[in-house]
Write a protein that holds these residues in place. Structure first.
Motif, PDB file in Angstrom:
ATOM      1  N   ALA A 114      -1.775   0.965  -6.417  1.00 31.80           N
ATOM      2  CA  ALA A 114      -0.313   0.883  -6.787  1.00 31.80           C
ATOM      3  C   ALA A 114      -0.027   0.155  -8.004  1.00 31.80           C
ATOM      4  N   HIS A 115      -0.793  -0.964  -8.087  1.00 31.54           N
ATOM      5  CA  HIS A 115      -0.780  -1.773  -9.447  1.00 31.54           C
ATOM      6  C   HIS A 115      -1.065  -0.959 -10.643  1.00 31.54           C
ATOM      7  N   LEU A 116      -2.268  -0.239 -10.694  1.00 33.22           N
ATOM      8  CA  LEU A 116      -2.815   0.255 -11.732  1.00 33.22           C
ATOM      9  C   LEU A 116      -1.913   1.669 -12.159  1.00 33.22           C
ATOM     10  N   ALA A 117      -0.960   2.169 -11.086  1.00 31.71           N
ATOM     11  CA  ALA A 117      -0.215   3.143 -11.289  1.00 31.71           C
ATOM     12  C   ALA A 117       1.011   2.610 -12.197  1.00 31.71           C
ATOM     13  N   SER A 118       1.750   1.410 -11.782  1.00 29.54           N
ATOM     14  CA  SER A 118       2.637   0.519 -12.309  1.00 29.54           C
ATOM     15  C   SER A 118       2.228   0.233 -13.949  1.00 29.54           C
TER      16      SER A 118
ATOM     17  N   ALA B 202      -8.903  -1.771   3.456  1.00 30.02           N
ATOM     18  CA  ALA B 202      -8.306  -0.480   2.968  1.00 30.02           C
ATOM     19  C   ALA B 202      -6.963  -0.539   2.334  1.00 30.02           C
ATOM     20  N   ALA B 203      -6.154  -1.082   2.836  1.00 29.35           N
ATOM     21  CA  ALA B 203      -4.734  -1.229   2.527  1.00 29.35           C
ATOM     22  C   ALA B 203      -4.442  -2.228   1.152  1.00 29.35           C
ATOM     23  N   ALA B 204      -5.449  -3.132   1.038  1.00 26.73           N
ATOM     24  CA  ALA B 204      -5.582  -3.957  -0.164  1.00 26.73           C
ATOM     25  C   ALA B 204      -6.023  -3.086  -1.314  1.00 26.73           C
ATOM     26  N   ARG B 205      -6.831  -2.158  -1.084  1.00 27.67           N
ATOM     27  CA  ARG B 205      -7.335  -1.061  -1.958  1.00 27.67           C
ATOM     28  C   ARG B 205      -6.134  -0.462  -2.711  1.00 27.67           C
ATOM     29  N   LEU B 206      -5.580   0.266  -1.566  1.00 31.67           N
ATOM     30  CA  LEU B 206      -4.526   1.054  -2.080  1.00 31.67           C
ATOM     31  C   LEU B 206      -3.339   0.077  -2.746  1.00 31.67           C
TER      32      LEU B 206
ATOM     33  N   VAL C 178      -9.819  -9.708   3.395  1.00 33.46           N
ATOM     34  CA  VAL C 178      -8.912  -8.286   3.442  1.00 33.46           C
ATOM     35  C   VAL C 178      -8.596  -8.187   1.659  1.00 33.46           C
ATOM     36  N   ALA C 179      -8.405  -9.470   1.357  1.00 35.09           N
ATOM     37  CA  ALA C 179      -7.937  -9.171  -0.251  1.00 35.09           C
ATOM     38  C   ALA C 179      -9.016  -8.616  -1.086  1.00 35.09           C
ATOM     39  N   ASN C 180     -10.225  -9.021  -0.686  1.00 36.26           N
ATOM     40  CA  ASN C 180     -11.561  -8.255  -1.284  1.00 36.26           C
ATOM     41  C   ASN C 180     -11.186  -6.866  -1.548  1.00 36.26           C
ATOM     42  N   GLY C 181     -10.492  -5.858  -0.980  1.00 38.04           N
ATOM     43  CA  GLY C 181     -10.437  -4.707  -0.824  1.00 38.04           C
ATOM     44  C   GLY C 181      -9.634  -4.607  -2.443  1.00 38.04           C
ATOM     45  N   PHE C 182      -8.774  -5.381  -2.953  1.00 40.11           N
ATOM     46  CA  PHE C 182      -7.997  -5.190  -3.918  1.00 40.11           C
ATOM     47  C   PHE C 182      -9.123  -5.706  -5.151  1.00 40.11           C
ATOM     48  N   SER C 183      -9.636  -6.909  -5.080  1.00 39.08           N
ATOM     49  CA  SER C 183     -10.645  -7.400  -6.017  1.00 39.08           C
ATOM     50  C   SER C 183     -11.610  -6.419  -6.300  1.00 39.08           C
ATOM     51  N   ASP C 184     -12.335  -5.786  -4.987  1.00 40.21           N
ATOM     52  CA  ASP C 184     -13.594  -5.213  -5.399  1.00 40.21           C
ATOM     53  C   ASP C 184     -13.376  -3.798  -6.168  1.00 40.21           C
ATOM     54  N   LEU C 185     -12.169  -3.191  -5.872  1.00 36.49           N
ATOM     55  CA  LEU C 185     -11.754  -2.176  -6.772  1.00 36.49           C
ATOM     56  C   LEU C 185     -11.726  -2.432  -8.274  1.00 36.49           C
TER      57      LEU C 185
ATOM     58  N   PRO D 143       0.925  -1.097  -0.123  1.00 36.94           N
ATOM     59  CA  PRO D 143       0.072  -0.082  -0.071  1.00 36.94           C
ATOM     60  C   PRO D 143       0.814   1.150  -0.022  1.00 36.94           C
ATOM     61  N   LEU D 144       0.510   2.169  -0.775  1.00 40.35           N
ATOM     62  CA  LEU D 144       1.271   3.475  -1.004  1.00 40.35           C
ATOM     63  C   LEU D 144       0.447   4.649  -0.982  1.00 40.35           C
ATOM     64  N   ASN D 145       1.085   5.696  -0.261  1.00 43.26           N
ATOM     65  CA  ASN D 145       0.312   6.896  -0.139  1.00 43.26           C
ATOM     66  C   ASN D 145       0.455   7.683  -1.882  1.00 43.26           C
ATOM     67  N   ALA D 146      -0.323   8.525  -2.072  1.00 40.33           N
ATOM     68  CA  ALA D 146      -0.022   9.243  -3.336  1.00 40.33           C
ATOM     69  C   ALA D 146       1.368   9.851  -3.730  1.00 40.33           C
ATOM     70  N   ASP D 147       2.219  10.007  -2.924  1.00 40.93           N
ATOM     71  CA  ASP D 147       3.612  10.380  -3.042  1.00 40.93           C
ATOM     72  C   ASP D 147       4.612   9.123  -3.277  1.00 40.93           C
ATOM     73  N   GLY D 148       4.086   7.944  -3.090  1.00 36.66           N
ATOM     74  CA  GLY D 148       4.812   6.874  -3.155  1.00 36.66           C
ATOM     75  C   GLY D 148       5.449   6.433  -1.982  1.00 36.66           C
ATOM     76  N   THR D 149       5.152   6.980  -0.796  1.00 41.86           N
ATOM     77  CA  THR D 149       5.619   6.631   0.665  1.00 41.86           C
ATOM     78  C   THR D 149       4.666   5.243   0.970  1.00 41.86           C
TER      79      THR D 149
END
Length: 161
Positions: free
Chosen positions: A81-85, A73-77, A118-125, A48-54
């Motif tokens: 991050a995957h989408l950004a890459s 929420a972390a899995a959503r972040l 927890v992983a549903n945060g990723f999948s749901d988004l 999980p990353l903040n907008a600035d990459g931290t």
């Protein structure tokens, strides 16, 4: 603006900058965040990353320092991050024709067994952005110890045009 990026903007979501390791992290990262081969893109494990990459907080084990909802929420972040890459590697998120596989790793406290939630945060988004036809993917969600005390790390494989 591309369709997926427009959806992200409508949802008020921002793609983060690349990972900025903490100054005290003494590790090398000799790999590609996204490796394209033919019509596949393999996405390395992201945290999980903040907008600035931290690295986003909270850090720690889900079921102890991190609640299941915070893990979601972390899995959503991580999905962001995957989408950004993928955006940096492909130039356009609409090039993704199918999310094939997601491997979710959850930093769990002893006895915590709700890793799928927890992983549903990723999948749901991903499903919200891409819809069922493109966004539906195979997935595993396992508990383990993760680097940098991140609560969640995911890797993925997508089909591209």
């Amino acid at each position: 603006m591309a369709r997926i990026e427009a959806k992200l903007a409508d949802m008020g979501l921002v793609l983060p900058q690349p990972l900025q390791l903490p100054a005290n992290a003494s590790m090398a990262l000799p790999f590609a965040w996204v490796r394209v081969s033919g019509n596949r893109a393999f996405v390395s494990g992201h945290i999980p990353l903040n907008a600035d990459g931290t690295i986003a907080r909270p850090l720690g084990k889900v079921g102890a320092e991190v609640s299941a909802d915070e893990g979601y929420a972390a899995a959503r972040l991580v999905a962001l991050a995957h989408l950004a890459s993928l955006k940096r590697a492909l130039g356009d998120l609409d090039r993704v024709k199918a999310w094939l596989r997601v491997f979710a790793m959850i930093n769990v406290a002893p006895g915590f067994n709700q890793t799928p939630g927890v992983a549903n945060g990723f999948s749901d988004l991903i499903l919200e952005l891409y819809g069922r036809d493109i966004g539906t993917h195979a997935r595993s969600a396992v508990g383990m110890v993760l680097p940098l005390d991140a609560p969640v790390e995911c890797e993925a494989e997508v089909e591209i045009d």
